[in-house]
Design an enzyme around this catalytic site. Structure first.
Site, mmCIF file in Angstrom:
data_model
loop_
_atom_site.group_PDB
_atom_site.id
_atom_site.type_symbol
_atom_site.label_atom_id
_atom_site.label_comp_id
_atom_site.label_asym_id
_atom_site.label_seq_id
_atom_site.Cartn_x
_atom_site.Cartn_y
_atom_site.Cartn_z
ATOM 1 N N LYS A 185 0.851 -1.195 0.000
ATOM 2 C CA LYS A 185 0.000 0.000 0.000
ATOM 3 C C LYS A 185 0.885 1.243 0.000
ATOM 4 O O LYS A 185 1.502 1.584 1.000
ATOM 5 C CB LYS A 185 -0.916 0.058 1.223
ATOM 6 C CG LYS A 185 -1.973 1.151 1.040
ATOM 7 C CD LYS A 185 -2.546 1.690 2.315
ATOM 8 C CE LYS A 185 -1.751 2.788 2.941
ATOM 9 N NZ LYS A 185 -1.591 4.033 2.141
ATOM 10 N N GLU A 259 9.431 0.801 11.215
ATOM 11 C CA GLU A 259 10.472 1.838 11.123
ATOM 12 C C GLU A 259 9.773 3.173 11.297
ATOM 13 O O GLU A 259 9.024 3.589 10.407
ATOM 14 C CB GLU A 259 11.136 1.794 9.743
ATOM 15 C CG GLU A 259 12.093 0.647 9.556
ATOM 16 C CD GLU A 259 13.297 0.776 10.455
ATOM 17 O OE1 GLU A 259 13.814 -0.249 10.871
ATOM 18 O OE2 GLU A 259 13.684 1.920 10.759
ATOM 19 N N CYS A 294 13.868 10.433 7.491
ATOM 20 C CA CYS A 294 13.654 9.921 8.847
ATOM 21 C C CYS A 294 14.852 10.216 9.730
ATOM 22 O O CYS A 294 14.701 10.512 10.899
ATOM 23 C CB CYS A 294 13.336 8.439 8.815
ATOM 24 S SG CYS A 294 14.522 7.453 7.907
ATOM 25 N N GLU A 395 9.615 15.730 16.373
ATOM 26 C CA GLU A 395 10.222 15.582 15.047
ATOM 27 C C GLU A 395 9.619 16.639 14.114
ATOM 28 O O GLU A 395 8.411 16.652 13.885
ATOM 29 C CB GLU A 395 9.886 14.186 14.510
ATOM 30 C CG GLU A 395 10.421 13.940 13.127
ATOM 31 C CD GLU A 395 10.006 12.579 12.582
ATOM 32 O OE1 GLU A 395 8.853 12.167 12.777
ATOM 33 O OE2 GLU A 395 10.845 11.939 11.939
HETATM 34 P P1 NDP Z 1 2.318 8.141 8.229
HETATM 35 O O1 NDP Z 1 2.504 7.314 9.453
HETATM 36 O O2 NDP Z 1 1.336 9.227 8.267
HETATM 37 O O3 NDP Z 1 1.903 7.206 6.984
HETATM 38 C C1 NDP Z 1 2.689 6.133 6.541
HETATM 39 C C2 NDP Z 1 1.809 5.153 5.794
HETATM 40 O O4 NDP Z 1 0.874 4.575 6.688
HETATM 41 C C3 NDP Z 1 0.982 5.789 4.673
HETATM 42 O O5 NDP Z 1 0.894 4.878 3.600
HETATM 43 C C4 NDP Z 1 -0.356 5.966 5.352
HETATM 44 O O6 NDP Z 1 -1.432 6.048 4.449
HETATM 45 C C5 NDP Z 1 -0.439 4.706 6.162
HETATM 46 N N1 NDP Z 1 -1.401 4.744 7.257
HETATM 47 C C6 NDP Z 1 -1.896 5.817 7.906
HETATM 48 N N2 NDP Z 1 -2.785 5.427 8.855
HETATM 49 C C7 NDP Z 1 -2.840 4.062 8.797
HETATM 50 C C8 NDP Z 1 -3.574 3.064 9.510
HETATM 51 N N3 NDP Z 1 -4.418 3.381 10.482
HETATM 52 N N4 NDP Z 1 -3.396 1.783 9.187
HETATM 53 C C9 NDP Z 1 -2.517 1.427 8.219
HETATM 54 N N5 NDP Z 1 -1.822 2.326 7.485
HETATM 55 C C10 NDP Z 1 -1.964 3.626 7.785
HETATM 56 O O7 NDP Z 1 3.773 8.662 7.861
HETATM 57 P P2 NDP Z 1 4.183 9.659 6.685
HETATM 58 O O8 NDP Z 1 3.815 9.075 5.372
HETATM 59 O O9 NDP Z 1 3.699 11.016 7.039
HETATM 60 O O10 NDP Z 1 5.786 9.617 6.786
HETATM 61 C C11 NDP Z 1 6.506 10.458 7.616
HETATM 62 C C12 NDP Z 1 6.908 9.746 8.891
HETATM 63 O O11 NDP Z 1 7.579 8.545 8.558
HETATM 64 C C13 NDP Z 1 7.882 10.532 9.740
HETATM 65 O O12 NDP Z 1 7.539 10.404 11.101
HETATM 66 C C14 NDP Z 1 9.216 9.830 9.509
HETATM 67 O O13 NDP Z 1 10.129 9.965 10.538
HETATM 68 C C15 NDP Z 1 8.773 8.428 9.320
HETATM 69 N N6 NDP Z 1 9.774 7.694 8.558
HETATM 70 C C16 NDP Z 1 10.561 6.778 9.193
HETATM 71 C C17 NDP Z 1 11.562 6.120 8.511
HETATM 72 C C18 NDP Z 1 12.416 5.104 9.190
HETATM 73 O O14 NDP Z 1 13.171 4.405 8.499
HETATM 74 N N7 NDP Z 1 12.373 4.979 10.500
HETATM 75 C C19 NDP Z 1 11.821 6.393 7.101
HETATM 76 C C20 NDP Z 1 10.931 7.374 6.528
HETATM 77 C C21 NDP Z 1 9.939 7.989 7.242
HETATM 78 P P3 NDP Z 1 -1.910 7.477 3.822
HETATM 79 O O15 NDP Z 1 -1.738 7.262 2.381
HETATM 80 O O16 NDP Z 1 -3.333 7.626 4.222
HETATM 81 O O17 NDP Z 1 -1.063 8.530 4.394
#
Ligand code: NDP
Length: 518
Positions: A185, A259, A294, A395
């Site tokens: 997804k 992650e 991240c 963050e």
């Molecule tokens: P989100 O947590 O908002 O979303 C990540 C994904 O999860 C999207 O595809 C989102 O869908 C989906 N999602 C949202 N809600 C749910 C749910 N209830 N159930 C299942 N899936 C869901 O993160 P962001 O996309 O905003 O990314 C930024 C964040 O990611 C930052 O906090 C960053 O630090 C972290 N990150 C961490 C990394 C690591 O390696 N540790 C690497 C890169 C980013 P939708 O399309 O609706 O948004």
């Protein structure tokens, strides 16, 4: 940079089964335009928001594909992964990089790295197949046993918007090598280059092994994380969503790889050599991708004796940044990818000002940037801030950074560790031994010395979060181990060697009454 035309890419308007085969039609009300964050008038493409029904069909296909995929050796699967990498190289990765720059905003070298990651990761993990196939022999008095790895089963991969192709591949490919079919997804914010990548990749694999269901987290994401048929969820995204996924997965005890977010500190020790190289690395570590990485530098702590020197040199260097459209070669950092992120970063900086911090705005606007139409923010360097404002404790994921002084190593370590996050950190010093001593005290999954940016970690270096920055590790064979489980197959040839009395009933003989004696 004046392009405002719509170039809706029809293929990305459907959730994909594999290759070009769509999972089903989508009502037009569930089609979402994907806009260029450098020019919100420009529609880059259309994404279909998959429903729970699409997820259901994708899972049926994945379940059907599971036995055949698991039955192959990892070595045979690796051959197919290499073919998929070759197919990605043949199908114009440069065009996908341009598409990514248009949907995300990042500059071209970063889009090239992000998109190119898919083929590189496929080839890297294909090289680990023999390690997966190797079985361990064990002998004891009872007989022999073998320990082998087996796949977990259908795996959901949920992707964030910031490094969509690279981060999706880091989750997807180890799962595939381990023999799991995967439903991906993408984020609906940046689904286009990833969906194109997965269409090509999926077509090189047996049907149903990779399916793609774009959609929102609340609908498609929830359907995936609650379905009994999904045995594992690999997720990259925010800590808040990670918690939601953990709760959703609990009733069916799914395996989780999370992650999550970070609030990564950079500690510039008294022994640091504050020269051009250090400053260049630190500025890149902070502002690459407008801070939307991240493990961007999110807080800088500097020994008080070096504070003024560091702030001056850092601010001067950051002033060379050019904010604009990622397609323009003069641009060094692009816009914020989402408007909500743009609003959040502005609010954090405004709050810092209200608390008396000094905010220096640096860099310049790119000459071709449509400033009012994009999510553009000039970088800011924030000094003289209290330690407890949100810009320091949370963050920010944007082009702003607080720089704060410390007096002792103990204080610096306490400040670095004073957070629920623990993704990455960096220590800066001309004395490697001093840096190493401090690095070992930091509660983070990765600590870099004298660097802190993309590329400081390679595919062989385990990467992941401590504390609330995640569960498990990406990169290396450890990621394959986490997508599989050990199975013991014991052949018992000498039961007499097993402990405990014999319980087999003695032979029965008929009693004079004709009844069997007990
Ligand atoms: P989100 O947590 O908002 O979303 C990540 C994904 O999860 C999207 O595809 C989102 O869908 C989906 N999602 C949202 N809600 C749910 C749910 N209830 N159930 C299942 N899936 C869901 O993160 P962001 O996309 O905003 O990314 C930024 C964040 O990611 C930052 O906090 C960053 O630090 C972290 N990150 C961490 C990394 C690591 O390696 N540790 C690497 C890169 C980013 P939708 O399309 O609706 O948004």
């Amino acid at each position: 940079m004046t392009q405002t035309s719509t170039s809706a890419t029809a293929p990305t308007a459907l959730p994909y089964l594999d290759g070009d085969v769509p999972l089903g039609t989508i009502p037009s009300a569930d089609l979402l335009p994907v806009r260029n964050p450098a020019n919100r008038d420009e529609v880059v493409g259309t994404v279909a928001l998959g429903s729970a029904d699409h997820v259901d069909r994708a899972l049926d296909l994945a379940v059907a594909a599971a036995p055949g995929w698991a039955a192959l050796t990892a070595t045979a699967r690796a051959d197919l992964l290499r073919s998929a990498a070759d197919a990605l190289d043949r199908h114009d990765p440069a065009a996908r990089a341009v598409l990514l720059t248009r949907e995300h905003g990042k500059v071209r070298w970063e889009s090239t790295l992000d998109v190119g990651g898919a083929a590189a990761i496929l080839r890297y993990y294909a090289g680990l197949a023999a390690e997966f196939d190797a079985e361990v022999d064990h002998r004891n008095a009872a007989g022999t046993a073998r320990f082998r790895r087996r796949p977990l089963g259908v795996t959901a991969v949920i992707v964030p918007w910031n490094y969509p192709v690279y981060l999706a591949s880091l989750m997807l490919v180890p799962a595939l090598l381990a023999g799991n079919p995967v439903v991906v997804k993408p984020s609906e914010v940046t689904p286009l280059a990833l969906t194109e990548t997965l269409r090509i990749l999926a077509a090189a694999l047996p049907p149903g092994v990779v399916t793609v269901v774009p959609g929102t987290g609340s609908v498609a994401g929830t359907a995936l994380t609650t379905d009994r048929r999904v045995r594992a969820v690999l997720f990259t995204g925010s800590t808040a969503t990670g918690r939601t996924i953990m709760a959703a997965a609990a009733p069916t005890l799914k395996r989780l790889g999370l992650e999550l977010g970070g609030n990564d500190p950079a500690l510039v020790l008294e022994s640091a050599m504050i020269d051009d190289r250090l400053i260049d690395e630190l500025v890149r570590g902070t502002f690459t991708s407008s801070g939307q990485v991240c493990y961007s530098v999110k807080r800088i702590y500097v020994h008080r004796s070096r504070y003024a020197e560091l702030v001056t040199a850092y601010t001067e260097a950051a002033d060379a940044l050019v904010v604009g459209d990622g397609r323009d070669p003069e641009t060094t950092i692009g816009p914020l990818t989402t408007r909500s992120q743009y609003d959040r970063v502005r609010a954090l900086v405004a709050e810092a000002r209200r608390h008396g911090a000094r905010v220096r705005t640096v860099g310049r606007r790119g000459t071709t940037a449509h400033w009012e139409r994009g999510n553009f923010l000039l970088p800011t360097v924030v000094t003289d801030a209290p330690h407890d404002i949100a810009l320091v404790t949370e963050e920010q994921f944007g082009p702003t950074v607080p720089i704060l002084p410390f007096d002792t190593d103990d204080e610096a370590v306490a400040l670095a560790n004073g957070t629920d996050y623990g993704l990455a950190a960096s220590v800066w010093s001309a004395d490697a031994s001093h840096a190493d001593t401090v690095a070992r005290r930091i509660e983070a999954g990765s600590v870099f010395v004298n660097a802190h940016r993309l590329g400081a970690s390679d595919l062989a270096m385990p990467f992941g979060g401590a504390k609330q920055s995640g569960l498990g590790r990406r990169h290396g064979f450890v990621a394959v181990e986490e997508c599989s489980e050990l199975q013991t197959i014991a052949h018992v040839v000498n039961p007499a060697s097993l402990p405990g009395p014999t319980v087999a009933a003695p032979p029965t003989r008929p009693s004079p009454s004709g009844r069997k004696e007990q």
